[in-house]
Motif scaffolding. Structure first.
Motif, mmCIF file in Angstrom:
data_model
loop_
_atom_site.group_PDB
_atom_site.id
_atom_site.type_symbol
_atom_site.label_atom_id
_atom_site.label_comp_id
_atom_site.label_asym_id
_atom_site.label_seq_id
_atom_site.Cartn_x
_atom_site.Cartn_y
_atom_site.Cartn_z
ATOM 1 N N LEU A 182 68.657 17.630 22.937
ATOM 2 C CA LEU A 182 68.602 16.882 21.640
ATOM 3 C C LEU A 182 69.979 15.986 21.825
ATOM 4 N N ARG A 183 71.094 16.137 22.363
ATOM 5 C CA ARG A 183 72.032 15.140 22.612
ATOM 6 C C ARG A 183 71.492 13.791 23.271
ATOM 7 N N ARG A 184 70.489 14.362 24.165
ATOM 8 C CA ARG A 184 70.020 12.997 24.836
ATOM 9 C C ARG A 184 68.964 12.206 24.211
ATOM 10 N N LEU A 185 68.227 12.829 23.314
ATOM 11 C CA LEU A 185 67.243 12.185 22.440
ATOM 12 C C LEU A 185 67.627 11.382 21.403
ATOM 13 N N LEU A 186 68.471 12.142 20.568
ATOM 14 C CA LEU A 186 68.739 11.588 19.118
ATOM 15 C C LEU A 186 69.621 10.499 19.126
ATOM 16 N N PRO A 187 70.614 10.084 19.722
ATOM 17 C CA PRO A 187 71.358 9.023 19.789
ATOM 18 C C PRO A 187 70.542 7.663 19.580
ATOM 19 N N PRO A 188 69.556 7.206 20.663
ATOM 20 C CA PRO A 188 68.857 6.245 20.732
ATOM 21 C C PRO A 188 67.975 6.155 19.173
ATOM 22 N N ARG A 240 65.468 4.288 31.429
ATOM 23 C CA ARG A 240 65.489 3.728 30.019
ATOM 24 C C ARG A 240 64.281 4.184 29.332
ATOM 25 N N ALA A 241 63.767 5.270 29.612
ATOM 26 C CA ALA A 241 62.358 5.667 28.997
ATOM 27 C C ALA A 241 62.486 5.911 27.674
ATOM 28 N N VAL A 242 63.507 6.418 26.922
ATOM 29 C CA VAL A 242 63.537 6.527 25.482
ATOM 30 C C VAL A 242 63.712 5.108 24.881
ATOM 31 N N THR A 243 64.258 4.309 25.453
ATOM 32 C CA THR A 243 64.598 3.014 24.844
ATOM 33 C C THR A 243 63.021 2.331 24.948
ATOM 34 N N VAL A 244 62.465 2.447 26.005
ATOM 35 C CA VAL A 244 61.465 1.563 26.104
ATOM 36 C C VAL A 244 60.238 2.122 25.274
ATOM 37 N N TYR A 245 60.165 3.286 24.992
ATOM 38 C CA TYR A 245 59.347 4.072 23.819
ATOM 39 C C TYR A 245 59.524 3.626 22.469
ATOM 40 N N LEU A 246 60.892 3.713 22.229
ATOM 41 C CA LEU A 246 61.282 3.382 20.719
ATOM 42 C C LEU A 246 61.034 1.899 20.471
ATOM 43 N N GLY A 253 69.389 -0.376 25.459
ATOM 44 C CA GLY A 253 69.516 0.800 26.346
ATOM 45 C C GLY A 253 70.669 1.534 26.581
ATOM 46 N N TRP A 254 71.977 0.874 26.283
ATOM 47 C CA TRP A 254 73.382 1.460 26.742
ATOM 48 C C TRP A 254 73.329 2.735 26.093
ATOM 49 N N VAL A 255 72.774 2.826 24.790
ATOM 50 C CA VAL A 255 73.050 4.214 24.228
ATOM 51 C C VAL A 255 72.699 5.439 24.673
ATOM 52 N N GLU A 256 71.710 5.220 25.684
ATOM 53 C CA GLU A 256 71.093 6.348 26.522
ATOM 54 C C GLU A 256 72.181 6.808 27.455
ATOM 55 N N ASP A 257 73.096 5.888 27.896
ATOM 56 C CA ASP A 257 74.239 5.996 28.773
ATOM 57 C C ASP A 257 75.317 6.853 27.782
ATOM 58 N N VAL A 258 75.359 6.474 26.595
ATOM 59 C CA VAL A 258 76.434 7.181 25.873
ATOM 60 C C VAL A 258 76.042 8.436 25.601
ATOM 61 N N ALA A 259 74.556 8.765 25.415
ATOM 62 C CA ALA A 259 74.029 9.881 24.888
ATOM 63 C C ALA A 259 74.264 11.050 26.337
ATOM 64 N N ALA A 260 74.287 10.350 27.443
ATOM 65 C CA ALA A 260 74.322 11.038 28.668
ATOM 66 C C ALA A 260 75.799 11.202 28.931
ATOM 67 N N ARG A 261 76.852 10.483 28.220
ATOM 68 C CA ARG A 261 78.176 10.893 28.615
ATOM 69 C C ARG A 261 78.586 9.947 29.763
ATOM 70 N N ALA A 292 71.416 9.472 46.894
ATOM 71 C CA ALA A 292 72.677 8.952 46.917
ATOM 72 C C ALA A 292 73.845 9.745 45.974
ATOM 73 N N THR A 293 75.102 9.390 46.188
ATOM 74 C CA THR A 293 75.952 10.235 45.267
ATOM 75 C C THR A 293 76.225 9.745 43.976
ATOM 76 N N ALA A 294 75.653 8.476 43.773
ATOM 77 C CA ALA A 294 76.050 7.884 42.498
ATOM 78 C C ALA A 294 75.451 8.770 41.424
ATOM 79 N N ARG A 295 76.075 8.452 40.295
ATOM 80 C CA ARG A 295 75.397 9.420 39.152
ATOM 81 C C ARG A 295 73.935 8.807 38.816
ATOM 82 N N PRO A 296 73.132 9.768 38.608
ATOM 83 C CA PRO A 296 71.695 9.450 38.189
ATOM 84 C C PRO A 296 71.691 9.145 36.806
ATOM 85 N N ALA A 297 70.258 8.655 36.335
ATOM 86 C CA ALA A 297 70.256 8.067 34.957
ATOM 87 C C ALA A 297 70.390 9.386 34.017
#
Length: 440
Positions: free
Chosen positions: A63-69, A279-285, A330-338, A353-358
């Motif tokens: 829910l935390r990942r879904l609702l902020p967008p 950016r799946a949530v942003t694209v859908y919304l 789309g940046w709000v998805e980053d915020v939702a994912a902390r 890779a070791t970079a943080r995924p989406a």
């Protein structure tokens, strides 16, 4: 580590919904029942989380990942709809009711909106359906694990429920009724995702899977032929057909997982798949609003008649304007994912890779089943660093790299019982939104 096959399926479903909402081609619901696919992917990934974490953590994390967008869309759309006269509407689908604005905060019912703002709220039924699946998943997963071989009865149960509802004519109050019908329509696909996760689906023989898929698809098309809606072969208009056909498609496409090493060699496609998943949530919304802005923009630029170029130009504009929305929101998805907010996600990070995924990570070890094969299609990595399906692991490692847990977005129209609006669906030869017609 990412399962690029699941990423590719999700990206294809997102593109399919954009094209469907733009052109209204009903045959796309048969070529790819995107909603069923996306619910199945979400079910699989939710099961992966429930295996590793307490149920309460899984629900709150999702829910935390879904609702902020959604909240950002509401903060922008609701004041505009109010300023443009939502409170004075008398014949709209959602007459203004103050308490129902709570559904923009927690969408247990459809977030409401004005007729003029229909493009902002019409696709949100999926968000509401997804919330209910997440909330009920711990219970479904509990019974799935406890029933043993009889767990497949959970896949059959939604169709039995639809049969009873059709025969009895049972109805709930409107808000609850659409929740009930969307749940029984896609519950089989969600639970099939459980079967994908724990390896039960892979244990079905190819002959069995093909037989089931043919029977289910045939039953869906037969039922559709006798219950055709506004568009004769649009499965989105008939819940029973949609549920049966979606499950057939899911069984076929999740039973096997092909080698995805080729994708890393197709860099433009590889990056597009990564972007759509990040950016799946942003694209859908926002894609529906992007579509609604096409013809006003073309008219403003003086391109009222595109002739045979109409479809490619409008499709290109839909993708470009959706990309603009990704940049703006789309940046709000980053915020939702902390994560640190970014205007554009990193689409060049190599697989593994070791970079943080989406998305948040959920460890998924390579676990051998009773047949000596790895569960849920996860096994040793190929040349691109992505896991293959159905191959024994190189060693008995306790755990591999973490697997990305992705939010599934689908993409299809609301259930027919939510009052299908003829005037809001784009005709094949007319892409002008209902609120913008320069002939008026």
């Amino acid at each position: 580590m990412r399962n690029r096959y699941l990423d590719l399926l999700r990206a294809a479903a997102i593109v399919r919904v954009i094209v469907y909402h733009l052109f209204g081609w009903s045959w796309l619901s048969i070529v790819m029942p995107a909603m069923g696919v996306m619910f199945a992917l979400a079910g699989s990934l939710t099961a992966a989380s429930l295996e590793k974490r307490p149920a309460a953590q899984v629900v709150t994390s999702r829910l935390r990942r879904l609702l902020p967008p959604l909240w950002l869309l509401g903060l922008l759309a609701v004041p505009v709809m109010l300023a443009l006269g939502w409170t004075r509407e008398e014949d709209g689908e959602h007459p203004f009711t103050l308490w129902k604005l709570a559904f923009w905060i927690l969408p247990l019912g459809d977030p409401p909106g004005s007729e003029l703002g229909i493009d902002s709220w019409e696709p949100l039924w999926y968000i509401r359906a997804y919330v209910w699946f997440i909330v009920l998943s711990p219970v479904l997963w509990f019974f799935w694990k406890r029933l043993g071989p009889a767990c497949w009865l959970l896949v059959i149960a939604p169709f039995a429920t639809m049969f009873v509802l059709d025969r009895t004519g049972f109805e709930l109050p409107e808000t609850a009724d659409v929740v009930m019908w969307d749940f029984v329509t896609y519950a089989a696909c969600w639970i099939a995702g459980f079967a994908h996760r724990d390896g039960r689906l892979r244990k079905l023989s190819p002959v069995t899977v093909f037989f089931l898929a043919v029977v289910l698809a045939g039953a869906a098309l037969y039922f559709q032929s006798g219950h055709q809606g506004e568009d004769a072969w649009d499965l989105n208009d008939v819940s029973e057909s949609q549920g049966l056909y979606s499950l057939a498609f899911v069984l076929l496409f999740l039973r096997w997982q092909p080698d995805m090493s080729w994708l890393s060699r197709k860099r433009p496609l590889d990056r597009a798949v990564t972007l759509l998943n990040a950016r799946a949530v942003t694209v859908y919304l926002w894609h529906n609003l992007a579509i609604a802005a096409i013809w006003p923009l073309l008219t403003l630029l003086g391109f009222d008649d595109l002739g045979h170029l109409e479809k490619p130009v409008t499709l290109t504009l839909a993708l470009v304007l959706t990309g603009v929305a990704v940049l703006l929101f789309g940046w709000v998805e980053d915020v939702a994912a902390r994560r640190r907010p970014r205007l554009w996600p990193d689409i060049d990070t190599p697989p593994g890779a070791t970079a943080r995924p989406a998305v948040e990570l959920a460890p998924v070890p390579t676990v051998l089943g009773s047949d000596g094969q790895p569960h849920a299609g996860w096994s040793e990595a190929g040349r691109d660093g992505e896991p293959y399906a159905g191959r024994p692991p190189a060693s008995e490692r306790a755990a591999r790299d973490a697997v990305t847990e992705k939010l599934e977005l689908p993409v299809a129209r609301s259930h027919v019982r939510q009052r299908s609006r003829k005037e809001t669906k784009r005709e094949e030869n007319s892409l002008i939104p209902t609120w913008w017609d320069q002939k008026d």
